[in-house]
Each structure stands twice: as structure tokens, then as C-alpha cells.
Design a protein around this motif. Structure first.
Motif, PDB file in Angstrom:
ATOM      1  N   SER A  31     -14.568  17.067   1.844  1.00 11.95           N
ATOM      2  CA  SER A  31     -14.662  16.553   0.773  1.00 11.95           C
ATOM      3  C   SER A  31     -14.377  15.731   0.046  1.00 11.95           C
ATOM      4  CB  SER A  31     -15.205  17.883  -0.245  1.00 11.95           C
ATOM      5  OG  SER A  31     -15.968  18.429  -0.404  1.00 11.95           O
ATOM      6  N   TYR A  32     -12.842  15.217   1.072  1.00  8.29           N
ATOM      7  CA  TYR A  32     -12.083  14.619   0.074  1.00  8.29           C
ATOM      8  C   TYR A  32     -11.601  12.985   1.641  1.00  8.29           C
ATOM      9  CZ  TYR A  32     -10.227  18.136  -1.834  1.00  8.29           C
ATOM     10  OH  TYR A  32     -10.450  19.338  -3.053  1.00  8.29           O
ATOM     11  N   ASP A  33     -10.952  11.908   1.496  1.00  9.35           N
ATOM     12  CA  ASP A  33     -11.215  10.945   1.962  1.00  9.35           C
ATOM     13  C   ASP A  33      -9.190  11.207   2.088  1.00  9.35           C
ATOM     14  OD1 ASP A  33     -13.222   8.050   0.685  1.00  9.35           O
ATOM     15  OD2 ASP A  33     -13.305   9.780   2.329  1.00  9.35           O
ATOM     16  N   MET A  34      -8.515  11.040   2.687  1.00  8.06           N
ATOM     17  CA  MET A  34      -6.912  10.826   3.022  1.00  8.06           C
ATOM     18  C   MET A  34      -6.059   9.543   3.823  1.00  8.06           C
ATOM     19  SD  MET A  34      -7.355  14.214   2.743  1.00  8.06           S
ATOM     20  CE  MET A  34      -5.890  14.969   3.381  1.00  8.06           C
ATOM     21  N   VAL A  48       0.640   4.100   4.004  1.00  7.53           N
ATOM     22  CA  VAL A  48       0.743   3.634   5.558  1.00  7.53           C
ATOM     23  C   VAL A  48      -0.341   3.700   5.920  1.00  7.53           C
ATOM     24  CG1 VAL A  48       1.555   5.030   6.764  1.00  7.53           C
ATOM     25  CG2 VAL A  48       2.534   5.331   5.599  1.00  7.53           C
ATOM     26  N   ALA A  49      -1.558   5.077   5.883  1.00  3.38           N
ATOM     27  CA  ALA A  49      -2.588   4.613   6.880  1.00  3.38           C
ATOM     28  C   ALA A  49      -3.694   6.007   6.225  1.00  3.38           C
ATOM     29  CB  ALA A  49      -2.565   5.444   7.870  1.00  3.38           C
ATOM     30  N   ALA A  50      -4.688   4.921   5.832  1.00  6.19           N
ATOM     31  CA  ALA A  50      -6.048   6.418   5.002  1.00  6.19           C
ATOM     32  C   ALA A  50      -7.303   6.608   6.502  1.00  6.19           C
ATOM     33  CB  ALA A  50      -6.519   5.167   4.270  1.00  6.19           C
ATOM     34  N   PHE A  51      -7.498   7.556   5.971  1.00  2.45           N
ATOM     35  CA  PHE A  51      -8.824   8.052   6.736  1.00  2.45           C
ATOM     36  C   PHE A  51      -9.511   7.987   5.873  1.00  2.45           C
ATOM     37  CE2 PHE A  51     -10.406   9.731  11.158  1.00  2.45           C
ATOM     38  CZ  PHE A  51     -11.391   9.550  10.885  1.00  2.45           C
ATOM     39  N   LYS A  52     -11.218   7.149   5.565  1.00  2.00           N
ATOM     40  CA  LYS A  52     -11.850   7.747   4.747  1.00  2.00           C
ATOM     41  C   LYS A  52     -13.451   7.525   5.842  1.00  2.00           C
ATOM     42  CE  LYS A  52     -12.406   4.979   1.285  1.00  2.00           C
ATOM     43  NZ  LYS A  52     -11.945   5.041  -0.155  1.00  2.00           N
ATOM     44  N   SER A  53     -14.196   7.895   4.913  1.00  3.06           N
ATOM     45  CA  SER A  53     -15.374   9.010   4.822  1.00  3.06           C
ATOM     46  C   SER A  53     -16.029   7.868   5.954  1.00  3.06           C
ATOM     47  CB  SER A  53     -16.279   9.362   4.375  1.00  3.06           C
ATOM     48  OG  SER A  53     -16.861   8.745   3.474  1.00  3.06           O
ATOM     49  N   ALA A  96      -2.388  12.866   1.519  1.00  7.18           N
ATOM     50  CA  ALA A  96      -2.536  12.769   0.120  1.00  7.18           C
ATOM     51  C   ALA A  96      -4.137  12.800   0.218  1.00  7.18           C
ATOM     52  CB  ALA A  96      -2.239  11.728  -0.750  1.00  7.18           C
ATOM     53  N   ALA A  97      -4.825  13.470  -0.681  1.00  2.00           N
ATOM     54  CA  ALA A  97      -6.149  13.646  -0.894  1.00  2.00           C
ATOM     55  C   ALA A  97      -6.988  13.763  -1.873  1.00  2.00           C
ATOM     56  CB  ALA A  97      -6.113  14.847  -0.502  1.00  2.00           C
ATOM     57  N   GLN A  98      -7.975  12.583  -1.549  1.00  2.00           N
ATOM     58  CA  GLN A  98      -8.359  11.551  -2.660  1.00  2.00           C
ATOM     59  C   GLN A  98     -10.153  11.775  -2.794  1.00  2.00           C
ATOM     60  OE1 GLN A  98     -10.071   7.013  -2.094  1.00  2.00           O
ATOM     61  NE2 GLN A  98      -8.194   6.534  -2.952  1.00  2.00           N
ATOM     62  N   VAL A  99     -10.683  12.660  -3.992  1.00  2.00           N
ATOM     63  CA  VAL A  99     -11.254  12.978  -4.110  1.00  2.00           C
ATOM     64  C   VAL A  99     -12.694  12.052  -3.365  1.00  2.00           C
ATOM     65  CG1 VAL A  99     -13.551  14.048  -5.506  1.00  2.00           C
ATOM     66  CG2 VAL A  99     -11.414  14.526  -5.375  1.00  2.00           C
ATOM     67  N   ILE A 100     -13.569  12.110  -2.802  1.00  2.00           N
ATOM     68  CA  ILE A 100     -14.928  11.137  -2.381  1.00  2.00           C
ATOM     69  C   ILE A 100     -15.734  11.331  -3.812  1.00  2.00           C
ATOM     70  CG2 ILE A 100     -16.796  11.015  -1.173  1.00  2.00           C
ATOM     71  CD1 ILE A 100     -15.270  11.720   1.354  1.00  2.00           C
ATOM     72  N   ARG A 101     -15.825  10.241  -4.639  1.00  2.00           N
ATOM     73  CA  ARG A 101     -16.755  10.200  -5.389  1.00  2.00           C
ATOM     74  C   ARG A 101     -18.082   9.262  -4.804  1.00  2.00           C
ATOM     75  NH1 ARG A 101     -14.721  12.957  -9.134  1.00  2.00           N
ATOM     76  NH2 ARG A 101     -11.798  13.036  -9.358  1.00  2.00           N
ATOM     77  N   GLY A 102     -18.845   8.915  -5.998  1.00  2.00           N
ATOM     78  CA  GLY A 102     -19.851   8.141  -5.618  1.00  2.00           C
ATOM     79  C   GLY A 102     -19.642   6.556  -5.623  1.00  2.00           C
ATOM     80  N   TYR A 103     -17.992   6.284  -5.467  1.00  2.00           N
ATOM     81  CA  TYR A 103     -18.281   5.096  -6.268  1.00  2.00           C
ATOM     82  C   TYR A 103     -16.746   4.324  -5.059  1.00  2.00           C
ATOM     83  CZ  TYR A 103     -15.172   6.445  -9.102  1.00  2.00           C
ATOM     84  OH  TYR A 103     -14.006   7.770  -9.666  1.00  2.00           O
ATOM     85  N   TYR A 104     -16.396   3.227  -5.102  1.00  2.00           N
ATOM     86  CA  TYR A 104     -15.246   2.959  -3.921  1.00  2.00           C
ATOM     87  C   TYR A 104     -14.524   3.551  -4.110  1.00  2.00           C
ATOM     88  CZ  TYR A 104     -12.140  -0.242  -1.537  1.00  2.00           C
ATOM     89  OH  TYR A 104     -11.046  -0.588  -1.054  1.00  2.00           O
ATOM     90  N   ARG A 105     -13.202   3.783  -3.591  1.00  2.07           N
ATOM     91  CA  ARG A 105     -12.130   4.188  -4.462  1.00  2.07           C
ATOM     92  C   ARG A 105     -10.766   3.335  -3.354  1.00  2.07           C
ATOM     93  NH1 ARG A 105     -10.592   9.998  -6.385  1.00  2.07           N
ATOM     94  NH2 ARG A 105      -9.393   9.001  -7.441  1.00  2.07           N
ATOM     95  N   GLU A 106      -9.935   2.846  -3.956  1.00  2.73           N
ATOM     96  CA  GLU A 106      -9.242   1.793  -3.202  1.00  2.73           C
ATOM     97  C   GLU A 106      -7.740   3.194  -2.500  1.00  2.73           C
ATOM     98  OE1 GLU A 106      -9.522  -1.684  -4.346  1.00  2.73           O
ATOM     99  OE2 GLU A 106      -7.925  -0.891  -2.871  1.00  2.73           O
ATOM    100  N   TYR A 107      -7.910   2.649  -1.222  1.00  2.41           N
ATOM    101  CA  TYR A 107      -7.567   3.415  -0.047  1.00  2.41           C
ATOM    102  C   TYR A 107      -5.441   3.195  -0.720  1.00  2.41           C
ATOM    103  CZ  TYR A 107      -7.776  -0.445   2.684  1.00  2.41           C
ATOM    104  OH  TYR A 107      -6.908  -1.849   2.733  1.00  2.41           O
ATOM    105  N   GLY A 108      -5.633   2.416  -1.038  1.00  2.00           N
ATOM    106  CA  GLY A 108      -3.657   1.684  -0.879  1.00  2.00           C
ATOM    107  C   GLY A 108      -2.955   2.290  -1.818  1.00  2.00           C
ATOM    108  N   ARG A 109      -3.920   2.870  -3.003  1.00  2.00           N
ATOM    109  CA  ARG A 109      -2.747   3.169  -4.617  1.00  2.00           C
ATOM    110  C   ARG A 109      -2.526   4.718  -4.351  1.00  2.00           C
ATOM    111  NH1 ARG A 109      -6.225   1.582  -9.250  1.00  2.00           N
ATOM    112  NH2 ARG A 109      -4.201   1.854 -10.463  1.00  2.00           N
TER     113      ARG A 109
END
Length: 126
Positions: A31-34, A48-53, A96-109
Motif C-alpha cells: 500500500s506504500y511507495d518506499m 537516496v532511492a525510491a521504489f514506486k508502485s 520512509a513510506a509514502q501512502v499510495i494515493r490516486g495522484y502522482y507524489r514526488e519521490y524525492g521530497r
């Protein structure tokens, strides 16, 4: 909210490798982008790095080609494989975990991530 615990940090010589792990509990990792961030003494916390859906990965310029982010949803764990380490990679590394929502979220912020681990120290000696 998901709780995150990092592990795998330590002291390594320049040119060596480490693999960091981030174990998630209290939530479903899928449920999260990391993301992974790091903070060196006296400096801002940096991406450093992100793993998106969908399996899309992103890396900071300073680690491209050396670090690899991966995730195992079945184990609720995210990894950061760090190769060819340099003294300038010395920092506290945060998951860090970023809740996946129905819109684009910045991965580097940093502000786009709701949940953070306590960090693990990585020290690279020259």
C-alpha cells in the motif's frame, strides 16, 4: 500507520558493500511507495532511492549505478544494496513510506513521506 525499522548499517571500508533492510509492521507494504534517505552530520536529509508502485525505481545522482533498491512485499521488507561505497556515503540512512494515493507524489521530497524509521548508521572508512 506502518512502523519501519532499519537494520544492516555498520562500518565498512571504501569500495565495500552493505545491504540495509527496512522491516515494516502494522501495515501492508504494497500500500506504500518506499524510499531511502540519508543524513550526514551538519547536512540536510537527502534523497537516496525510491521504489514506486509498478516497480519503477529512482535514485539520487550521487548513488546511481552503485545502489539498488528492492522490495519483498511477502516479507514486508525493503532493501538497499550499496556497492562501491565511498567515504562520502557516510550518514544515517532512513527508510520512509509514502501512502499510495490516486495522484502522482514526488519521490524525492521528504515531506511527501508520512512514515519514517529511526535510522541506521553507515560509516565508510577511507
Amino acid at each position: 500507520q506502518v512502523q519501519l525499522v532499519e537494520s544492516g548499517g555498520g562500518l565498512v571500508q571504501a569500495g565495500g558493500s552493505l545491504r540495509l533492510s527496512c522491516a515494516a509492521s502494522g501495515g501492508i507494504l504494497s500500500s506504500y511507495d518506499m524510499g531511502w534517505f540519508r543524513q550526514a552530520p551538519g547536512k540536510e536529509r537527502e534523497f537516496v532511492a525510491a521504489f514506486k508502485s509498478g516497480g519503477i525505481t529512482h535514485y539520487g545522482n550521487s548513488v546511481k549505478g552503485r545502489f539498488t533498491i528492492s522490495r519483498d512485499n511477502a516479507k514486508n521488507t525493503v532493501y538497499l544494496q550499496m556497492n562501491s561505497l565511498k567515504p562520502e556515503d557516510t550518514a544515517v540512512y532512513y527508510c520512509a513510506a509514502q501512502v499510495i494515493r490516486g495522484y502522482y507524489r514526488e519521490y524525492g521530497r521528504k515531506a511527501e513521506y508520512e512514515n519514517w524509521g529511526q535510522g541506521t548508521q553507515v560509516t565508510v572508512s577511507s
